[in-house]
Design a protein around this motif. Structure first.
Motif, PDB file in Angstrom:
ATOM      1  N   GLY A  92     -47.287  30.064 -58.258  1.00 45.22           N
ATOM      2  CA  GLY A  92     -47.548  31.392 -58.793  1.00 45.22           C
ATOM      3  C   GLY A  92     -46.685  31.598 -60.028  1.00 45.22           C
ATOM      4  O   GLY A  92     -45.452  31.600 -59.935  1.00 45.22           O
ATOM      5  N   SER A 149     -45.795  34.032 -62.977  1.00 43.25           N
ATOM      6  CA  SER A 149     -45.862  35.342 -63.618  1.00 43.25           C
ATOM      7  C   SER A 149     -45.432  35.277 -65.068  1.00 43.25           C
ATOM      8  O   SER A 149     -45.866  36.069 -65.902  1.00 43.25           O
ATOM      9  N   HIS A 196     -51.771  32.325 -62.769  1.00 40.83           N
ATOM     10  CA  HIS A 196     -51.260  33.639 -63.177  1.00 40.83           C
ATOM     11  C   HIS A 196     -52.255  34.701 -62.738  1.00 40.83           C
ATOM     12  O   HIS A 196     -53.452  34.596 -63.025  1.00 40.83           O
ATOM     13  N   VAL A 197     -51.766  35.711 -62.043  1.00 39.95           N
ATOM     14  CA  VAL A 197     -52.626  36.803 -61.592  1.00 39.95           C
ATOM     15  C   VAL A 197     -52.463  37.991 -62.541  1.00 39.95           C
ATOM     16  O   VAL A 197     -51.373  38.552 -62.676  1.00 39.95           O
ATOM     17  N   HIS A 250     -53.038  41.629 -63.182  1.00 37.82           N
ATOM     18  CA  HIS A 250     -53.301  42.822 -62.380  1.00 37.82           C
ATOM     19  C   HIS A 250     -53.999  43.935 -63.153  1.00 37.82           C
ATOM     20  O   HIS A 250     -54.520  44.880 -62.559  1.00 37.82           O
ATOM     21  N   ALA A 268     -51.667  45.824 -55.162  1.00 39.70           N
ATOM     22  CA  ALA A 268     -51.347  44.715 -56.063  1.00 39.70           C
ATOM     23  C   ALA A 268     -50.921  43.487 -55.266  1.00 39.70           C
ATOM     24  O   ALA A 268     -51.328  42.358 -55.574  1.00 39.70           O
ATOM     25  N   ARG A 269     -50.113  43.703 -54.246  1.00 31.80           N
ATOM     26  CA  ARG A 269     -49.656  42.577 -53.416  1.00 31.80           C
ATOM     27  C   ARG A 269     -50.840  41.937 -52.685  1.00 31.80           C
ATOM     28  O   ARG A 269     -50.972  40.712 -52.656  1.00 31.80           O
ATOM     29  N   ARG A 289     -53.012  40.103 -55.154  1.00 32.32           N
ATOM     30  CA  ARG A 289     -52.331  38.909 -55.663  1.00 32.32           C
ATOM     31  C   ARG A 289     -52.450  37.735 -54.687  1.00 32.32           C
ATOM     32  O   ARG A 289     -52.786  36.613 -55.092  1.00 32.32           O
ATOM     33  N   TYR A 290     -52.199  37.977 -53.411  1.00 32.40           N
ATOM     34  CA  TYR A 290     -52.287  36.905 -52.428  1.00 32.40           C
ATOM     35  C   TYR A 290     -53.722  36.408 -52.261  1.00 32.40           C
ATOM     36  O   TYR A 290     -53.955  35.213 -52.070  1.00 32.40           O
ATOM     37  N   LEU A 314     -54.416  34.215 -55.327  1.00 28.17           N
ATOM     38  CA  LEU A 314     -53.723  32.932 -55.218  1.00 28.17           C
ATOM     39  C   LEU A 314     -54.416  32.025 -54.201  1.00 28.17           C
ATOM     40  O   LEU A 314     -54.538  30.813 -54.416  1.00 28.17           O
TER      41      LEU A 314
END
Length: 242
Positions: A33, A35, A62-63, A65, A111-112, A115-116, A119
């Motif tokens: 991951g 950032s 890269h996520v 958001h 967001a969390r 994000r997961y 990924l």
């Protein structure tokens, strides 16, 4: 301890921690991951170095958001960094605001979750079995204290796990044996470029207050407070089921 010894200890700690946890195995794909911050850039560099020796493939994701004004800059930087490290790059864009509204979640929680999910999708797309994230000792100490402040049951004192399952994948955190200061030393030693997330310094967020105010105050009385909290959290795993 002089700077050269400090760098040596940091690398030795990472290698010892990797051996203890068997994070990387031959022919197993690992997605990092990325950032663009110092910790994730350092992790990408570290994993890339080990991939050559241990013969496993490594990718970076890269996520995006879509929340911050500088999000496009961060994505471009992550792509550039991946190219410099010779790591295949994947960009995943998520709509956090829409998810938060749909599922009645806070923006942070949404967001969390997004994000997961992103990924996981990226890892499956490139055939990776593991997702490496750059959480370190300071993150663990912050999570521990944050849970105490919010009110938590014993499970909340476990902090951030070194490894955990995510469906058919495994989340690994190879930097959970070093502090943010050691991450910074790693970045300087290898002359790695990184970017700062400006929201990390806004004290309106409780975690940022814990990071910028509470932990430094505790450190004045106990310089090893981060490691002590980590030791407590790890020891609790013997008695509490995650």
């Amino acid at each position: 301890m002089d700077k050269s010894n400090f760098r040596a200890v940091t690398w030795q700690s990472l290698i010892k921690f990797e051996k203890q946890n068997a994070f990387f195995k031959p022919k197993i794909g690992v997605l990092v991951g990325l950032s663009g911050g110092a910790d994730s850039v350092a992790l990408a560099h570290f994993v890339k170095q080990l991939s050559v020796k241990k013969q496993f493939s490594v990718y970076a994701c890269h996520v995006h958001h879509g929340l911050r004004e500088m999000a496009d800059r961060d994505a471009a930087f992550a792509k550039k960094t991946s190219k410099e490290l010779e790591i295949p790059f994947i960009l995943k864009k998520v709509n956090v605001k829409a998810l938060a509204k749909k599922e009645n979640l806070s923006v942070e929680h949404a967001a969390r979750k997004a994000r997961y999910q992103a990924l996981s999708e990226a890892a499956e797309k490139c055939g990776c079995k593991k997702i490496a994230l750059a959480h370190h000792l300071d993150d663990n100490a912050e999570t521990f204290l944050l849970n105490v402040l919010r009110g938590t049951k014993a499970k909340g004192l476990l902090g951030i796990p070194v490894k955990r399952a995510l469906g058919k994948l495994e989340i690994i955190r190879p930097f959970m044996c070093i502090t943010r200061a050691e991450v910074d030393a790693y970045v300087k030693e290898h002359k790695l470029s990184f970017i700062n997330d400006e929201t990390n310094f806004e004290q309106v967020y409780t975690r940022n207050w814990v990071r910028g105010t509470l932990l430094p105050l505790l450190e004045e009385k106990q310089p090893q407070i981060r490691r002590h909290i980590n030791d407590i959290a790890q020891d609790l795993y013997k008695y509490i089921k995650p």
